[in-house]
Design a protein around this motif. Structure first.
Motif, PDB file in Angstrom:
ATOM      1  N   PHE A 134       0.828  -1.195   0.000  1.00 42.03           N
ATOM      2  CA  PHE A 134       0.000   0.000   0.000  1.00 42.03           C
ATOM      3  C   PHE A 134       0.869   1.255   0.000  1.00 42.03           C
ATOM      4  O   PHE A 134       0.587   2.234  -0.698  1.00 42.03           O
ATOM      5  N   GLY A 135       1.935   1.235   0.792  1.00 43.18           N
ATOM      6  CA  GLY A 135       2.840   2.383   0.853  1.00 43.18           C
ATOM      7  C   GLY A 135       3.542   2.618  -0.473  1.00 43.18           C
ATOM      8  O   GLY A 135       3.734   3.766  -0.896  1.00 43.18           O
ATOM      9  N   VAL A 136       3.936   1.524  -1.148  1.00 38.26           N
ATOM     10  CA  VAL A 136       4.568   1.640  -2.463  1.00 38.26           C
ATOM     11  C   VAL A 136       3.585   2.235  -3.458  1.00 38.26           C
ATOM     12  O   VAL A 136       3.916   3.164  -4.215  1.00 38.26           O
ATOM     13  N   ASN A 137       2.357   1.711  -3.471  1.00 33.73           N
ATOM     14  CA  ASN A 137       1.333   2.220  -4.392  1.00 33.73           C
ATOM     15  C   ASN A 137       1.080   3.707  -4.185  1.00 33.73           C
ATOM     16  O   ASN A 137       0.934   4.472  -5.152  1.00 33.73           O
ATOM     17  N   ARG A 138       1.039   4.118  -2.940  1.00 33.21           N
ATOM     18  CA  ARG A 138       0.771   5.528  -2.627  1.00 33.21           C
ATOM     19  C   ARG A 138       1.880   6.420  -3.170  1.00 33.21           C
ATOM     20  O   ARG A 138       1.626   7.491  -3.729  1.00 33.21           O
ATOM     21  N   PHE A 139       3.134   5.968  -3.016  1.00 35.12           N
ATOM     22  CA  PHE A 139       4.249   6.763  -3.513  1.00 35.12           C
ATOM     23  C   PHE A 139       4.234   6.839  -5.039  1.00 35.12           C
ATOM     24  O   PHE A 139       4.434   7.909  -5.618  1.00 35.12           O
ATOM     25  N   VAL A 140       4.006   5.714  -5.707  1.00 35.24           N
ATOM     26  CA  VAL A 140       3.981   5.696  -7.172  1.00 35.24           C
ATOM     27  C   VAL A 140       2.866   6.597  -7.692  1.00 35.24           C
ATOM     28  O   VAL A 140       3.039   7.335  -8.678  1.00 35.24           O
ATOM     29  N   GLU A 141       1.719   6.562  -7.025  1.00 38.57           N
ATOM     30  CA  GLU A 141       0.602   7.425  -7.427  1.00 38.57           C
ATOM     31  C   GLU A 141       0.979   8.897  -7.285  1.00 38.57           C
ATOM     32  O   GLU A 141       0.626   9.734  -8.122  1.00 38.57           O
ATOM     33  N   LYS A 142       1.711   9.219  -6.239  1.00 35.62           N
ATOM     34  CA  LYS A 142       2.154  10.605  -6.034  1.00 35.62           C
ATOM     35  C   LYS A 142       3.105  11.034  -7.147  1.00 35.62           C
ATOM     36  O   LYS A 142       2.968  12.130  -7.704  1.00 35.62           O
ATOM     37  N   VAL A 143       4.071  10.180  -7.486  1.00 33.02           N
ATOM     38  CA  VAL A 143       5.039  10.509  -8.531  1.00 33.02           C
ATOM     39  C   VAL A 143       4.343  10.667  -9.878  1.00 33.02           C
ATOM     40  O   VAL A 143       4.608  11.610 -10.633  1.00 33.02           O
ATOM     41  N   ASP A 144       3.432   9.752 -10.188  1.00 30.69           N
ATOM     42  CA  ASP A 144       2.754   9.767 -11.481  1.00 30.69           C
ATOM     43  C   ASP A 144       1.844  10.984 -11.630  1.00 30.69           C
ATOM     44  O   ASP A 144       1.705  11.536 -12.725  1.00 30.69           O
ATOM     45  N   GLY A 145       1.228  11.409 -10.538  1.00 27.77           N
ATOM     46  CA  GLY A 145       0.264  12.494 -10.626  1.00 27.77           C
ATOM     47  C   GLY A 145       0.789  13.856 -10.220  1.00 27.77           C
ATOM     48  O   GLY A 145       0.036  14.844 -10.226  1.00 27.77           O
ATOM     49  N   MET A 146       2.055  13.956  -9.882  1.00 23.10           N
ATOM     50  CA  MET A 146       2.602  15.228  -9.405  1.00 23.10           C
ATOM     51  C   MET A 146       2.654  16.261 -10.533  1.00 23.10           C
ATOM     52  O   MET A 146       3.186  15.989 -11.609  1.00 23.10           O
ATOM     53  N   PRO A 147       2.103  17.447 -10.325  1.00 19.96           N
ATOM     54  CA  PRO A 147       2.213  18.508 -11.342  1.00 19.96           C
ATOM     55  C   PRO A 147       3.674  18.936 -11.498  1.00 19.96           C
ATOM     56  O   PRO A 147       4.320  19.295 -10.516  1.00 19.96           O
ATOM     57  N   VAL A 148       4.208  18.882 -12.709  1.00 26.52           N
ATOM     58  CA  VAL A 148       5.615  19.224 -12.918  1.00 26.52           C
ATOM     59  C   VAL A 148       5.799  20.434 -13.824  1.00 26.52           C
ATOM     60  O   VAL A 148       6.893  21.007 -13.863  1.00 26.52           O
ATOM     61  N   ILE A 149       4.756  20.842 -14.544  1.00 24.76           N
ATOM     62  CA  ILE A 149       4.866  22.020 -15.392  1.00 24.76           C
ATOM     63  C   ILE A 149       5.144  23.244 -14.516  1.00 24.76           C
ATOM     64  O   ILE A 149       4.452  23.500 -13.538  1.00 24.76           O
ATOM     65  N   GLY A 150       6.183  23.989 -14.862  1.00 26.91           N
ATOM     66  CA  GLY A 150       6.558  25.160 -14.085  1.00 26.91           C
ATOM     67  C   GLY A 150       7.442  24.848 -12.896  1.00 26.91           C
ATOM     68  O   GLY A 150       7.786  25.737 -12.123  1.00 26.91           O
ATOM     69  N   VAL A 151       7.826  23.563 -12.741  1.00 26.84           N
ATOM     70  CA  VAL A 151       8.674  23.146 -11.616  1.00 26.84           C
ATOM     71  C   VAL A 151      10.086  22.862 -12.136  1.00 26.84           C
ATOM     72  O   VAL A 151      10.260  22.183 -13.147  1.00 26.84           O
TER      73      VAL A 151
END
Length: 278
Positions: A134-151
Motif C-alpha cells: 500500500f505504501g509503495v502504491n501511494r508513492f507511485v501514485e504521487k510521482v505519477d500524478g505530481m504537477p511538474v509544469i513550471g517546476v
C-alpha cells in the motif's frame, strides 16, 4: 486511481512477483559482514570488493563475497521537474513512476524497508519507510500524478538536502532525466547510489523541424526559432558534452547507472543492470 496507472501497477507487480529468477531473488545486494567465499573476478563485479592481497599473490583479480544483510534500506528518489513532461512514446514522468514501482515492489518482495522521496528546486519530500505494498502504491501514485509544469528539477542542492534527510546507509536509486548539472558525490559517500536516467530518444537524436514555437516546461519561457540542420548539430553537440560530463562524474564516484528510454521496458533494463538477477 487512474486506469492507466492501475494498469501500470498491475503489470509491474506481475513482473516483480512472477518473473523473478531463483530463490529469494532481489534487485538488491547487501554489504553484509559474514564472509561467504572468495572467487575469481567476473565482469560486472563491484571493484570495491576486490581482495588486493589475494589478487597480488595469485596474479588474478579475486573478490570477497559476503552474506547479504537480511534487511536493507532502499530509497527511491525521483527528481521531478517540467522536463519530465515530454515524450514521443509516453512522457518521461510515467517511466519514472514505473521505475519507482519496480524498486518499491522488489523491496517489498524481499522484506526490505522502502522509502520514497521526491526532489525539486522548491522542496524535498520523503515518505515514511514501509514494507507494505500500500505504501509503495501511494508513492507511485504521487510521482505519477505530481504537477511538474513550471517546476524546476534540482540535482545539486535538492540532493544535498536529501543527504541530510536520509540518515541510514541505504541503496539509493536516483531517478530522473539528468539533463541538469548533477552532483551525487556527497550521497555516494554514505549510500550505494544507482542512477536511473530516463530519456526520450528524440531528446538525443532530434530531427530538423523547420520553424517552431518552443516552450520551456520548467520556466514557461517561449521561443520562436528555425530548428534546422545547423540547430540540430549544435543541440546534439551540447547533449553529447553534457552526457560526457555526467558519465565522467558517475565513474569518478563509482556509481552504477542505466539509461531507460520512453519506448523501452524499465524492468528489462534494470534486470540487465543487475546481471539478470532481480
Amino acid at each position: 486511481m487512474r486506469k492507466r496507472l492501475k494498469t501500470l501497477l498491475i503489470k509491474t507487480k506481475r513482473q516483480v512477483f512472477s518473473e523473478m529468477i531463483g530463490n529469494n531473488p532481489s534487485l538488491f545486494h547487501g554489504e553484509g559482514y559474514d564472509f561467504s567465499e572468495l572467487r575469481e573476478y567476473q565482469v560486472g563485479d563491484d571493484i570495491r570488493k576486490i581482495d588486493w592481497t589475494i589478487t597480488a599473490k595469485l596474479q588474478k583479480p579475486y573478490v570477497k563475497l559476503f552474506h547479504e544483510e537480511r534487511e536493507l534500506s532502499i530509497v527511491c528518489a525521483c527528481v521531478m521537474g517540467g522536463s519530465l513532461y515530454f515524450g514521443t512514446h509516453r512522457i518521461k514522468q510515467e517511466v519514472v513512476a514505473e521505475v519507482a514501482a519496480i524498486v518499491g515492489y522488489s523491496s517489498a518482495k524481499n522484506g526490505d524497508l522502502f522509502t520514497g522521496a521526491t526532489v525539486n528546486r522548491k522542496e524535498v519530500w520523503v515518505e515514511r519507510p514501509t514494507k507494505r505494498l500500500f505504501g509503495v502504491n501511494r508513492f507511485v501514485e504521487k510521482v505519477d500524478g505530481m504537477p511538474v509544469i513550471g517546476v524546476s528539477s534540482d540535482y545539486k542542492e535538492g540532493l544535498r538536502q536529501l543527504f541530510r534527510r536520509i540518515k541510514r546507509r541505504s541503496i539509493l536509486f536516483v531517478v530522473g532525466d539528468f539533463l541538469a548539472p548533477v552532483d551525487l558525490g556527497l550521497l555516494s559517500k554514505r549510500h550505494e547510489v544507482i542512477a536511473v536516467i530516463v530519456r526520450d530518444r528524440f531528446e538525443e537524436h532530434p530531427r530538423p523541424l523547420g520553424q517552431v514555437h518552443l516552450v520551456d516546461p520548467e520556466t514557461g519561457e517561449t521561443l520562436q526559432t528555425h530548428f534546422g540542420e545547423r540547430s540540430v548539430a549544435k543541440y546534439r553537440a551540447q547533449i553529447i558534452a553534457s552526457d560526457k560530463a555526467l558519465f565522467s562524474h558517475l565513474h569518478k564516484h563509482r556509481i552504477r547507472f542505466v539509461k531507460v528510454y520512453t519506448d523501452e521496458d524499465p524492468f528489462g533494463r534494470l534486470v540487465k543492470l543487475f546481471g539478470g538477477r532481480v
